[in-house]
Design an enzyme around this catalytic site. Sequence first.
Site, PDB file in Angstrom:
ATOM      1  N   LYS A 182       0.817  -1.212   0.000  1.00 26.90           N
ATOM      2  CA  LYS A 182       0.000   0.000   0.000  1.00 26.90           C
ATOM      3  C   LYS A 182       0.853   1.266   0.000  1.00 26.90           C
ATOM      4  CE  LYS A 182      -4.381  -1.828   1.502  1.00 26.90           C
ATOM      5  NZ  LYS A 182      -5.452  -1.881   2.504  1.00 26.90           N
ATOM      6  N   ARG A 216      -3.598  -9.974   4.989  1.00 29.67           N
ATOM      7  CA  ARG A 216      -3.878 -10.082   3.556  1.00 29.67           C
ATOM      8  C   ARG A 216      -2.659  -9.565   2.810  1.00 29.67           C
ATOM      9  NH1 ARG A 216      -7.580  -6.550   3.041  1.00 29.67           N
ATOM     10  NH2 ARG A 216      -9.386  -7.833   3.509  1.00 29.67           N
TER      11      ARG A 216
END
Length: 234
Positions: A182, A216
């Site tokens: 991210k 995740r």
Amino acid sequence: RAIAHGLALAADGADLVDVGGESTRPGAEPVPADVELARVLPVLRALVREGVAVSVDTMKPEVMRQAVDAGCAMVNDVNAFRAEGAIAAVAASGAGLCAMHMKGTPATMQDDPRYDDVVAEVRDYLLGRAAALEAAGVARDRIALDPGFGFGKRFEHNAALLAGLREFARAGYPVLAGLSRKRMIGEITGRPVEDRVAGSVAAALLAVQNGASIVRVHDVKETVDALKVLHALT
């Protein structure tokens, strides 16, 4: 290619393979349910036939219903089952349910996110969604909570949530953390999205040390190895 990739992720050690047909990255626009179903169902069915536990990432009740019927192990909703009919679509199933916090929608969530106390606000929101699921007859042990790193959060919000994950874990629900590749990893390392493996693995280890039960990730093999070392030596 999607089926082959899912099988490879499972072979690398993924306990769940997350399948989604609608992007939820910042600025993403929604897609119609029929398009999402056409993308998701063939991959889901093929992976289930191969014995892979599949998590289906969707906000749409119709997609949830068909995914449950096709044998998904978990429904992962970035909208925390707020859509009309979403709770009804999953309540009677045996699937696990992951409710995530998101401020706004994927198209708007990063416009100008603000919080007074991000940990308390996100925690209270997620506990409210868990209560709504339980009120509809969902067993507590079917529910996981995801604070939604990067979903309507600035860097400082993400950092505070990572440091405060034990506040979520104390509520008694498994906590899912999705930090892999991210923007915050790029902001720290200065590396492009395709070169964030090491930073993502470090973030996953921190999340687990801080109370996350599920991470995740994109780089399964590397993360599994790192977690084996963490668990063996701590």
